[in-house]
Enzyme design. Structure first.
Site, mmCIF file in Angstrom:
data_model
loop_
_atom_site.group_PDB
_atom_site.id
_atom_site.type_symbol
_atom_site.label_atom_id
_atom_site.label_comp_id
_atom_site.label_asym_id
_atom_site.label_seq_id
_atom_site.Cartn_x
_atom_site.Cartn_y
_atom_site.Cartn_z
ATOM 1 N N PHE A 272 17.918 46.008 33.184
ATOM 2 C CA PHE A 272 17.623 45.121 34.302
ATOM 3 C C PHE A 272 18.072 43.698 33.995
ATOM 4 O O PHE A 272 18.231 43.323 32.828
ATOM 5 C CB PHE A 272 16.116 45.091 34.583
ATOM 6 C CG PHE A 272 15.559 46.380 35.108
ATOM 7 C CD1 PHE A 272 15.628 46.688 36.455
ATOM 8 C CD2 PHE A 272 14.939 47.282 34.256
ATOM 9 C CE1 PHE A 272 15.107 47.871 36.943
ATOM 10 C CE2 PHE A 272 14.408 48.463 34.732
ATOM 11 C CZ PHE A 272 14.496 48.759 36.082
ATOM 12 N N ASP B 128 2.513 50.063 44.073
ATOM 13 C CA ASP B 128 1.800 49.378 42.986
ATOM 14 C C ASP B 128 2.064 47.874 43.012
ATOM 15 O O ASP B 128 2.342 47.271 41.982
ATOM 16 C CB ASP B 128 2.205 49.963 41.631
ATOM 17 C CG ASP B 128 1.236 49.556 40.516
ATOM 18 O OD1 ASP B 128 0.090 49.160 40.834
ATOM 19 O OD2 ASP B 128 1.618 49.619 39.332
#
EC number: 2.7.11.23
Length: 751
Positions: free
Chosen positions: A230, A279
């Site tokens: 990422f 979430d």
């Protein structure tokens, strides 16, 4: 002896007549009694003879011959200091000290044995995955290790049930990245593969990385571990709250976060995506750069697509929606509930609903919002876990078993008071601060209550949330000005006579350490519209966002036609936004009404042009509103201006409705949040005038949502907005909403 026999006969027990002599008389006949008496007499006589013989011996020998009673006494006595009674009373502290010494000595010995090569325990741990894993299926991270001759591992920066996150330097791309290392276990691998699929799907629809979703650069398998690479991000919002000592951030900063999050949820609601994050919480929302307010959502490890829901137990408890608590089917609306909880927490510094368990969680929700509607509880599989149904059909909260926890009556812990709407903000800490008026708080409270609707079907959707007055600057009030952002897909019209339209937008949303794939502002970019150039001078920034190119989520009740009419609105110097307006819905019911016209004269206009503020007509909000966008800096103690004058004009194509002979024109301006920054110093302010023109006598209501009505004009026409950003200093400067917050350079895992 006879008396003794009678006593024995009536008492079923043994009677001791001499040391070491007893008999049991129960059930004995008289003959037996006499026999025993004779035996007893003989034994006593023998004992007396022994005693006489002992007395005839010399004194010293008599001492060596123990008496019958002495035979049972111990020959040697223990040291009084070791007696249990003493150890557990007078010497109790000594006893405990001794226990500790023995315990820690054993522990130290075991540890030393574990260091040795001959330890079977250590050998067992080393054999996992050829020695690369520990016994928890996690990769054993070694700082300085080089992977695949490309990634240099710097340090471990995060750990979770999924595995670990490390900071690494990518030699090929010459940039820092965050690598998420999934556990070497089938179940975790399968779930991570779903995450990869969703991230790649989102990246495919967000090629310019402007929708506030973390960017997955690539993924690979390394030593049996799936690794996700990422972009490197910074703090999460929980870290930010901690830096405020949990006193919360300003309402202005909360607004910036809210607008970016609503835009991200709007993107996830794109029909091709329909992704539920499942979430959302402060820990999963990260700053791109510690000195800017641009954020990105991370951790799609629990996410799913609508229609592919595989879990019932989802969402972190504090942010868990009622439908999940009640075991009902859920959809994208659960993320909007979580966002409502997050926004309140960001401003107050404390979780809105901090339940210790699910029952406590529901009870805390009921304290604020009251009992859920009966039609919801009647359909909820787990309703009786929290509520009990009365004979008359109503529902009441169940009494707690322990009886220790006492809750306020349903609906009496008012959000109005929690936010401090009329008392200077949470705890009165915002009294007198700019941008924290009662009007500002009332708008914020209204938006939160719409996000926290018990009914998922009527809970506000991202499309409408972005049009809420909380995100709009008003002309008659000094609210939401210098640091506010309004880049919602507003459909704003007001009276005037013009033929061109333009929208102003700032940029933001990139990683502070990665600029890959970023489209930057081009001041000479020529658009295909009849109105000139969109010129802007933008300072180089660490973190940029751009106005989105949204496949618009249609309002409730709209269907996507096969050949939609396109409405094109240019929102950025280097990109255009296209929305698909279904032709079947272009002819919508018209509501006639007269409204007052608010004229706001701005001090800065191009070519001396007089610009009127737009008028937005809704059932709830009818105040005049304009948009403003800022691009500030978080440099502590300094004034930093990151944008100069920006002016623009664009033209939108018109759509016509023919089924009733009327022609309508609707412009869907979707301009998500700018890369507004955490204001850590005094910043220059910027004003934007947004004006759109429409027929004042006709208004169009969007079907399927009762709360909002928007203007549309009849007859073909064009929309115009003339934006002019001016940097004002001196008296107009506003104190930083986050003054005094310590910013440290400690990057947080991006997922």
């Amino acid at each position: 002896m006879h008396t003794g026999g009678e006593t024995s006969a009536c008492k079923p027990s043994s009677v001791r007549l001499a040391p070491s002599f007893s008999f049991h008389a129960a059930g004995l006949q008289m003959a037996g009694q006499m026999s025993h008496s004779h035996q007893q007499y003989s034994d006593r006589r023998q004992q007396n003879l022994n005693d006489q013989q002992a007395s005839a011996l010399p004194y010293n020998d008599q001492i060596q011959q123990p008496l019958p009673n002495q035979r049972r006494m111990p020959q040697t006595f223990r040291d009084p200091a070791t007696a249990p009674l003493r150890k557990l009373s007078v010497d109790l502290i000594k006893t405990y000290k001794h226990i500790n010494e023995v315990y820690y000595a054993k522990k130290k010995r075991r540890h030393q044995q574990g260091q040795g090569d001959d330890s079977s325990h250590k050998k067992e741990r080393k054999v996992y995955n050829d020695g690369y894993d520990d016994d928890n299926y996690d990769y054993i991270v070694k700082n300085g290790e080089k992977w695949m001759d490309r990634y240099e591992i710097d340090s471990l920066i995060g750990k979770g049930s999924f595995g670990q996150v490390v900071k690494a330097y990518d030699r090929a791309e010459q940039e820092w990245v965050a690598i998420k290392i999934i556990k070497n276990k089938k179940a975790f691998l399968n779930q991570a593969q779903i995450e990869v699929r969703l991230l790649e799907l989102m990246n495919k629809h967000d090629t310019e990385m402007k929708y506030y979703i973390v960017h997955l650069k690539r993924h690979f398998m390394f030593r049996n571990h799936l690794c996700l690479v990422f972009e490197m991000l910074s703090y999460n919002l929980y870290d930010l709250l901690r830096n405020t000592n949990f006193r919360g951030v300003s309402l202005n900063l909360t607004r910036k976060f809210a607008q970016q999050m609503c835009t991200a949820l709007l993107f996830l609601a794109t029909p091709e995506l329909s992704i539920i994050h499942c979430d959302l919480k402060p820990e999963n929302i990260l700053l791109c750069n510690p000195k800017r307010s641009a954020i990105k959502i991370v951790d799609f490890g629990s996410s799913c697509q609508l229609g592919q829901r595989i879990y019932q137990y989802i969402q972190s408890r504090f942010y868990r929606s009622p439908e999940v608590l009640l075991g009902m089917p859920y959809d994208l609306a659960i993320d909007m509930w979580s966002l409502g909880c997050i926004l309140v927490e960001m401003h107050t510094g404390e979780p809105l609903f901090s339940g210790a368990n699910e029952v406590d969680q529901m009870s805390k929700i009921v304290e604020v919002l009251g009992i859920p509607p009966a039609h919801i509880l009647d359909q909820a599989p787990k309703a009786r876990k929290f509520f009990e149904k009365m004979p008359e059909g109503t529902w009441n909260l169940k009494k707690t078993k322990d009886g220790k926890k006492e809750y306020k009556p349903p609906g009496t812990r008012k959000l109005h008071n929690l936010l401090g709407v009329e008392t200077g903000g949470p705890g009165g800490r915002r009294g007198g601060e700019s941008g924290h008026t009662v009007a500002d708080y009332l708008k914020f409270k209204d938006l939160i209550l719409r996000m926290l609707d018990y009914d998922a079907k009527t809970r506000i959707q991202p499309y409408y949330a972005l049009q809420h007055s909380f995100f709009k600057k008003t002309a008659d009030e000094g609210t939401n000005t210098s640091n506010s952002v309004s880049t919602s897909p507003a459909m704003e019209q007001s009276q005037s006579s013009g033929t061109t339209s333009s929208t102003s937008s700032s940029s933001g949303g990139s990683s502070g350490t990665s600029n890959s794939g970023r489209a930057r502002s081009d001041p000479t970019h020529q658009h295909r519209h009849s109105g000139g150039h969109f010129t802007a001078a933008v300072q180089a920034m660490d973190c940029e966002t751009h106005s989105p190119q949204v496949r618009q989520q249609f309002p409730p009740g709209w269907t996507v036609p096969e050949a939609p009419t396109q409405v094109t609105i240019e929102t950025h110097p280097v990109q255009e936004t296209t929305f698909h307006v279904p032709s079947s819905q272009q002819n919508v019911p018209h509501h006639h009404g007269n409204g007052s016209h608010h004229h706001h004269h701005h001090h800065h206009h191009h070519h001396g042009q007089h610009v009127l503020s737009n008028r937005t007509r809704t059932r709830i909000y009818n105040s005049p509103s304009t948009s403003s966008s800022t691009q500030d800096s978080m440099d502590v103690g300094h004034s930093h201006h990151s944008m100069t004058s920006l002016s623009s004009s664009t033209t939108s194509s018109s759509t016509s409705s023919s089924s009733t002979g009327n022609q309508g024109n609707q412009a869907y301006q979707n301009r998500p949040v700018a890369a507004n920054t955490l204001d850590f110093g005094q910043n220059g302010t910027m004003d934007v005038n947004l004006t759109a023109f429409s027929n004042p006598r006709q208004e169009t209501g969007i079907t399927g949502h009762p709360d909002y009505q928007y203007s549309a004009n009849t007859g073909p026409g064009h929309y115009v907005t003339e934006g002019h950003l001016t940097m004002r200093q001196g008296m107009d400067r506003e104190d930083s909403p986050m003054t005094g917050v310590c910013v440290q350079q400690s990057p947080v895992a991006s997922s």
